[in-house]
Write an enzyme that holds these catalytic residues in place. Sequence first.
Site, PDB file in Angstrom:
ATOM      1  N   ASP A  85       0.823  -1.208   0.000  1.00 31.10           N
ATOM      2  CA  ASP A  85       0.000   0.000   0.000  1.00 31.10           C
ATOM      3  C   ASP A  85       0.864   1.267   0.000  1.00 31.10           C
ATOM      4  O   ASP A  85       1.850   1.351   0.728  1.00 31.10           O
ATOM      5  CB  ASP A  85      -0.876  -0.006   1.263  1.00 31.10           C
ATOM      6  CG  ASP A  85      -1.809   1.186   1.319  1.00 31.10           C
ATOM      7  OD1 ASP A  85      -2.745   1.221   0.508  1.00 31.10           O
ATOM      8  OD2 ASP A  85      -1.605   2.071   2.165  1.00 31.10           O
TER       9      ASP A  85
ATOM     10  N   GLU B  67       1.052  -0.775  -5.173  1.00 29.57           N
ATOM     11  CA  GLU B  67      -0.058   0.170  -5.265  1.00 29.57           C
ATOM     12  C   GLU B  67       0.563   1.550  -5.415  1.00 29.57           C
ATOM     13  O   GLU B  67       0.911   2.208  -4.439  1.00 29.57           O
ATOM     14  CB  GLU B  67      -0.941   0.104  -4.010  1.00 29.57           C
ATOM     15  CG  GLU B  67      -2.278   0.813  -4.213  1.00 29.57           C
ATOM     16  CD  GLU B  67      -2.426   2.120  -3.443  1.00 29.57           C
ATOM     17  OE1 GLU B  67      -3.245   2.942  -3.881  1.00 29.57           O
ATOM     18  OE2 GLU B  67      -1.736   2.335  -2.432  1.00 29.57           O
TER      19      GLU B  67
HETATM   20  C1  NOJ Z   1      -4.592   3.143  -0.726  1.00 29.88           C
HETATM   21  C2  NOJ Z   1      -5.813   2.449  -0.222  1.00 29.88           C
HETATM   22  O1  NOJ Z   1      -6.423   1.754  -1.300  1.00 29.88           O
HETATM   23  C3  NOJ Z   1      -6.732   3.495   0.359  1.00 29.88           C
HETATM   24  O2  NOJ Z   1      -7.966   2.924   0.713  1.00 29.88           O
HETATM   25  C4  NOJ Z   1      -6.047   4.165   1.528  1.00 29.88           C
HETATM   26  O3  NOJ Z   1      -6.862   5.232   1.957  1.00 29.88           O
HETATM   27  C5  NOJ Z   1      -4.656   4.694   1.159  1.00 29.88           C
HETATM   28  N1  NOJ Z   1      -3.892   3.769   0.383  1.00 29.88           N
HETATM   29  C6  NOJ Z   1      -3.843   5.013   2.400  1.00 29.88           C
HETATM   30  O4  NOJ Z   1      -3.448   3.840   3.045  1.00 29.88           O
END
Ligand code: NOJ
Length: 539
Positions: free
Chosen positions: A207, A249
């Site tokens: 993430d 991500e």
């Molecule tokens: C990406 C996640 O998909 C999202 O839901 C989140 O708010 C942010 N990263 C921060 O962790």
Amino acid sequence: MFRRGDTSVRGMWHQTATFYEIPIHAFFDSNDDGVGDIAGVAAKLDYLEWLGVDCLWLLPFYPSPMVDGGYDVSDLTGVRADFGTLGDVKELVDEIHARGMRVMADIIVNHTSDQHPWFQAARRPGSPTRDWYVWSDTVDRYEEARIIFIDTQHSNWEWDEVAGAYYWHRFYAEQPDLNFDNPAVREAVKDVVRFWLDVGFDGLRMDAIPYLFEREGTICENLPETHGFLKEIRAMIDAEYEDRIMLAEANQPPVDVVAYLGNGDECHMAYHFPVMPPLYMALKRGHVEDIVKALEATPAIPENCQWGVFLRNHDELTLEMVTEQDRQFMWDHYAPDPAMKKNIGIRRRLMPLLDNDRGRFKLLHGVLFSLPGSPFLYYGDEIGMGDNYRLNDRDGVRTPMQWEAGPGAGFSRSDPARFHLPIIDDPDYHPGRVNVADQRADETSLLHWVRNLLAIRRLHPVFGTGRFELIDLGNPEILSYRRWDTEEDVMVLANFADRTSHVELSNPVADIVGGTVHRGEVVLAAHEFRWLRSAPPSD
Ligand code: NOJ
């Protein structure tokens, strides 16, 4: 069906797999407390196996104050009490493996919750672990870094009374960023990775990785130090584990995203953010130029890597990667009510975005399942679930899964008033109209259609690992490309216009879905797509 270790499938597993995203709180409540749980996912594995997905992605299931839907973690190796126990997670992972499927977890290490003991310790005056987080006496450091949650945050710095200093956060103020310049943090993060891989997870969705390090005079995204550390994690995984993957991500322009794949020595996968909005733009514009541009701007990726392609997920439909003009176009066409906007995006689900139109739904899936990449499905989209954009933050696309008709939607036997989030009550999308049970019983349903297309895709690994080339038909309404490898050669045609088109072809072709042979031309109705292979000159 694809089995673990099945070597008859070309490429590595992540290159041919279909992924399915599950918010545990919303999937199935096994203990009648109104909140979905880990045992609830286990109870629905029959369904997921029947659907034919290969790898489940479990959204964060860690202890969390839930300021950011669980992405604010207060114990990185714990399990949220109302979801179950670590033992439940282990059982679930084993059960998934026993069925020949795989499972990924989210690793959230750019930041923790402000309730995490690490932060609580760091903020104490004179704390020996102060530098586990990023502190400053002023707010003028790292001024070039943008604010990501622009609709709710005014600064990346937040004052902390206890510490007597500002701390750095790229997301909500309740999510302080860890300090990756501190070797102790890097070691702790590696241990978190090891912990979940030891539990048996096959992959980790990394993430928010563009933001790990900060450097003055930069935008504090995609820094060489960040790539260096990710490579270190990858080397550790390769040395200590077998067959596990890292998924980046990174909501970034194509050139910056591919950097997360390194030379095949960083992440195994990265989401293809830039191609997603153009798919929606093309539907409204009736031409495919934006998709073509996004695909042309997509650099080649290392042989052992793969894109993750998707239409929707648990966040808003992000418009960070499009021009201001295109963003306005998307808002004008897909967010007519200002409440549908969220941050720089749109908090709606797939089917409402498509005006509940099955033709458009099928077209987008025909493209999604044949573009270079492994498709990610978002729970409930396979039955065309609706949304509730009046709910807080992104909760409107995270409502309980609709398993059956009835007030609790088969999600939970407890009183719906106790549900973590309300069931969709929109007349077009409430459980009486949209649910798994009815669609399973009806072979003409959307659910059966998705399942059939997934099954067909599985028979053609060329969609996962084959080469890709755009075909210019001279018709801006039709997206056309070729996917091929040593065993197969497939041509994809997708009509994004509201009207019928004729595509002339010199060689006879046959539909992969259905087998119809076309000679001379292929007729595509409005929003129709076709996967074609060459056919013998005559029957
Ligand atoms: C990406 C996640 O998909 C999202 O839901 C989140 O708010 C942010 N990263 C921060 O962790």
